[in-house]
Design a protein around this motif. Structure first.
Motif, PDB file in Angstrom:
ATOM      1  N   VAL A 188       0.830  -1.200   0.000  1.00 10.50           N
ATOM      2  CA  VAL A 188       0.000   0.000   0.000  1.00 10.50           C
ATOM      3  C   VAL A 188       0.865   1.250   0.000  1.00 10.50           C
ATOM      4  O   VAL A 188       0.583   2.235  -0.700  1.00 10.50           O
ATOM      5  N   ALA A 189       1.972   1.227   0.766  1.00 10.63           N
ATOM      6  CA  ALA A 189       2.856   2.391   0.842  1.00 10.63           C
ATOM      7  C   ALA A 189       3.535   2.696  -0.494  1.00 10.63           C
ATOM      8  O   ALA A 189       3.956   3.836  -0.730  1.00 10.63           O
ATOM      9  N   LEU A 190       3.650   1.690  -1.378  1.00 10.59           N
ATOM     10  CA  LEU A 190       4.243   1.933  -2.690  1.00 10.59           C
ATOM     11  C   LEU A 190       3.361   2.822  -3.558  1.00 10.59           C
ATOM     12  O   LEU A 190       3.859   3.504  -4.456  1.00 10.59           O
ATOM     13  N   PHE A 191       2.054   2.802  -3.303  1.00 13.06           N
ATOM     14  CA  PHE A 191       1.104   3.559  -4.133  1.00 13.06           C
ATOM     15  C   PHE A 191       0.622   4.846  -3.471  1.00 13.06           C
ATOM     16  O   PHE A 191       0.174   5.753  -4.168  1.00 13.06           O
ATOM     17  N   VAL A 192       0.683   4.911  -2.147  1.00 11.44           N
ATOM     18  CA  VAL A 192       0.096   6.042  -1.426  1.00 11.44           C
ATOM     19  C   VAL A 192       1.168   6.699  -0.568  1.00 11.44           C
ATOM     20  O   VAL A 192       1.841   6.015   0.220  1.00 11.44           O
ATOM     21  N   PRO A 193       1.355   8.019  -0.685  1.00 12.81           N
ATOM     22  CA  PRO A 193       2.329   8.714   0.166  1.00 12.81           C
ATOM     23  C   PRO A 193       1.932   8.628   1.636  1.00 12.81           C
ATOM     24  O   PRO A 193       0.745   8.538   1.963  1.00 12.81           O
ATOM     25  N   PRO A 194       2.910   8.663   2.549  1.00  8.61           N
ATOM     26  CA  PRO A 194       2.594   8.609   3.982  1.00  8.61           C
ATOM     27  C   PRO A 194       1.691   9.772   4.393  1.00  8.61           C
ATOM     28  O   PRO A 194       1.874  10.900   3.978  1.00  8.61           O
ATOM     29  N   GLY A 195       0.705   9.467   5.214  1.00  5.07           N
ATOM     30  CA  GLY A 195      -0.210  10.492   5.698  1.00  5.07           C
ATOM     31  C   GLY A 195      -1.466  10.649   4.873  1.00  5.07           C
ATOM     32  O   GLY A 195      -2.454  11.206   5.354  1.00  5.07           O
ATOM     33  N   ASP A 196      -1.457  10.192   3.617  1.00  2.82           N
ATOM     34  CA  ASP A 196      -2.641  10.300   2.770  1.00  2.82           C
ATOM     35  C   ASP A 196      -3.580   9.119   3.026  1.00  2.82           C
ATOM     36  O   ASP A 196      -3.147   8.019   3.380  1.00  2.82           O
ATOM     37  N   GLU A 197      -4.868   9.358   2.824  1.00  5.13           N
ATOM     38  CA  GLU A 197      -5.851   8.291   2.976  1.00  5.13           C
ATOM     39  C   GLU A 197      -5.754   7.327   1.797  1.00  5.13           C
ATOM     40  O   GLU A 197      -5.631   7.755   0.643  1.00  5.13           O
ATOM     41  N   THR A 198      -5.775   6.038   2.104  1.00  8.17           N
ATOM     42  CA  THR A 198      -5.630   5.021   1.061  1.00  8.17           C
ATOM     43  C   THR A 198      -6.956   4.770   0.368  1.00  8.17           C
ATOM     44  O   THR A 198      -7.934   4.364   1.019  1.00  8.17           O
ATOM     45  N   PRO A 199      -7.053   4.990  -0.952  1.00 11.34           N
ATOM     46  CA  PRO A 199      -8.307   4.683  -1.666  1.00 11.34           C
ATOM     47  C   PRO A 199      -8.596   3.184  -1.633  1.00 11.34           C
ATOM     48  O   PRO A 199      -7.679   2.356  -1.536  1.00 11.34           O
ATOM     49  N   THR A 200      -9.859   2.850  -1.751  1.00  7.85           N
ATOM     50  CA  THR A 200     -10.260   1.440  -1.704  1.00  7.85           C
ATOM     51  C   THR A 200      -9.642   0.647  -2.850  1.00  7.85           C
ATOM     52  O   THR A 200      -9.206  -0.500  -2.661  1.00  7.85           O
ATOM     53  N   TYR A 201      -9.563   1.237  -4.042  1.00 10.04           N
ATOM     54  CA  TYR A 201      -9.028   0.473  -5.179  1.00 10.04           C
ATOM     55  C   TYR A 201      -7.557   0.130  -4.982  1.00 10.04           C
ATOM     56  O   TYR A 201      -7.075  -0.897  -5.474  1.00 10.04           O
ATOM     57  N   ILE A 202      -6.827   0.982  -4.244  1.00 11.71           N
ATOM     58  CA  ILE A 202      -5.427   0.668  -3.947  1.00 11.71           C
ATOM     59  C   ILE A 202      -5.346  -0.560  -3.033  1.00 11.71           C
ATOM     60  O   ILE A 202      -4.500  -1.445  -3.229  1.00 11.71           O
ATOM     61  N   ARG A 203      -6.216  -0.625  -2.049  1.00 11.91           N
ATOM     62  CA  ARG A 203      -6.232  -1.789  -1.166  1.00 11.91           C
ATOM     63  C   ARG A 203      -6.638  -3.051  -1.926  1.00 11.91           C
ATOM     64  O   ARG A 203      -6.099  -4.132  -1.680  1.00 11.91           O
ATOM     65  N   VAL A 204      -7.566  -2.916  -2.853  1.00 15.25           N
ATOM     66  CA  VAL A 204      -7.968  -4.071  -3.660  1.00 15.25           C
ATOM     67  C   VAL A 204      -6.797  -4.557  -4.509  1.00 15.25           C
ATOM     68  O   VAL A 204      -6.514  -5.766  -4.566  1.00 15.25           O
TER      69      VAL A 204
END
Length: 343
Positions: A188-204
């Motif tokens: 997840v951290a590879l796609f989302v910068p620290p501190g930002d909310e993770t979108p659902t599609y990223i978790r999928v």
């Protein structure tokens, strides 16, 4: 006395006394016709009542999951609305359903979620849709990867087989569930910068990638062993003599002979991925609020089971029925392909 062959001949010449096996192999013109392996498998599968019932149940789960928005629209509710805001009588002063059995009623078929007042029926519908969608995607990727690498390693052999085998051994050394939990935040951290909310599609996407990366080796090793024995057979040698390319030999000679283990293993893998995905969401590293998910329902039920045990009933029963039917379906498919492997 008449010999068995004479008796059989007399039966075949006498109307109404034909052996049943011959009847099934006759076409409309009365001529005997052969049946393909697929037709024989389908005939054996249809005679297995357990397999047919389980197939219907499994298909019903997928149909309900795919039609979740339509069913929710007809039902008149959705999994995101806090219905306790519009009807304060749904929850008591402690935030639990005021009605019996978790608030089950004509308006809320499976009850309502404690504290929030969301509809459990639509949450289960959309939760199954999320979990099954992710698991089907993982299964397809695992089957494609395992088939390509397993068949390639078994047919080419030599250094290719050696290095692919070492990669499989290395990845199989990781404990799958612990690795899923450890690597999910990393992916997840590879796609989302620290501190930002993770979108659902990223978790999928992360769930699919992590389970795929550590799930293809078992099928690949199984197919490698199958192909190692098949490549020495006469029909493969004959194809080589005729000048067929390796790709044509793999596509025309080897792949049709490994369809059975691929299909059987697929029916065993999909429920495993469903439970793995639900487990990750239960542990808090999979799908998060407010997206409905099967595992997240178990997480909620684990927090409130002492005060509202009914909340676990419907998601738990659905999970048990689905996994059990899919595993029984896998046994039936295996027996239909290979009747000598009877249970």
């Amino acid at each position: 006395m008449t010999s068995p062959s004479q008796t059989a001949a007399a039966q075949s010449d006498t109307p109404g006394l034909e052996p049943e096996g011959l009847k099934k192999e006759k076409n409309k013109g009365g001529e005997l016709v052969g049946r393909s392996p697929g037709q024989l498998m389908w005939a054996r599968f249809k005679r297995d009542r357990t397999g047919v019932i389980c197939a219907i149940v499994v298909l019903a789960f997928f149909a309900v999951s795919a039609l979740a928005p339509v069913i929710a629209s007809l039902y008149g509710k959705d999994p995101y609305t806090f219905y306790s805001n519009s009807d304060p009588n749904l929850l008591d002063e402690f935030g639990f359903p005021s009605g019996p059995n978790g608030g089950v009623s004509g308006d809320f078929w499976f009850g309502v979620e404690p504290q929030l007042g969301r509809d459990l029926f639509t949450q289960l519908l959309y939760g199954m849709r999320t979990s099954l969608g992710i698991s089907v995607a993982v299964t397809i990727l695992v089957v494609l990867t395992g088939t390509i690498l397993g068949v390639t390693a078994g047919y080419l052999g030599g250094r290719t087989d050696y290095w692919l085998g070492r990669v499989m051994d290395f990845l199989m050394a990781f404990p799958s569930q612990l690795t899923f939990v450890a690597f999910m935040p990393v992916v997840v951290a590879l796609f989302v910068p620290p501190g930002d909310e993770t979108p659902t599609y990223i978790r999928v996407v992360a769930l699919i990638l992590v389970q795929w990366a550590l799930g293809w080796m078992g099928l690949a090793r199984l197919l490698r062993g199958q192909v190692l024995s098949l490549r020495e057979r006469e029909f493969v040698e004959a194809a080589k003599i005729t000048g067929a390319s390796p790709w044509r030999i793999i596509r025309k000679e080897l792949l049709p002979n490994v369809v059975t283990p691929i299909l059987v293993q697929s029916t065993y893998m999909l429920p495993l991925f469903v439970t793995a995905e639900a487990g990750l969401s239960y542990l808090g590293v999979g799908i998060m609020e407010p997206t409905p998910d099967w595992g997240r329902l178990f997480r909620t039920a684990g927090n409130i089971y002492e005060s509202d045990p009914t909340f676990l009933l419907f998601p738990g029963a659905a999970m048990v029925i689905f996994v059990l039917c899919f595993n029984l379906l896998g046994d039936s498919v295996r027996d239909a392909f290979d009747p000598k492997s009877g249970r």
